[in-house]
Design a protein around this motif. Sequence first.
Motif: not given
Length: 179
Positions: A65, A90, A92, A94, A111, A116-121, A125
């Motif tokens: 991560k 991942r 993350v 912010t 991806l 692989k993953e890209i995400r917001g928080a 969360d």
Amino acid sequence: MGVGGIGINAVQGAAHAGASHVIAVDPIAFKREKAMELGATHSYASIEEAAEFGRSVTNGQGADKALVTVGVLKGEHVAQAFEAIGKGGRVVITGLGDLTDVGIPINPSMLALFTKEIRGALFGDQNPSADMLKMLRLYQEGQIKLDELITKRYKLDDINQGYEDLHAGKNLRGVIIYD
């Protein structure tokens, strides 16, 4: 990536969660030193150095991560974090930046090929009604540090100095004291 007010808590969270390597990245030496005091196992001035170390301790794979908590987010920060994670990793995010900026310079095939993953928080969360009580208990038990995050206290009349110190990277958390 980014050891300010949010990033330093990400360091504590990763350490508390049992991460074997908590790698803090910030160009400011003071912030890297504080990260080492508050749970980081390693610290680097650049994401490239951190990614190289991450690959060296994961048989070339990279981090599981990467948390991007920089003060002014740019697409290149996300791309750098994306390069630092390994298969199934991942990123993350912010941090916030210019809301009119678009684009993240990554190879979109990675991806799928590397899952692989890209995400917001937002706000970690968390579920405030349950998690705030848990965090309070962890603080009371000494498992997370809050008092140690306060770098300097300012009187209300010194608020401009507080902002100057914030922008100069002299603070993790400056607190205004009302007399």
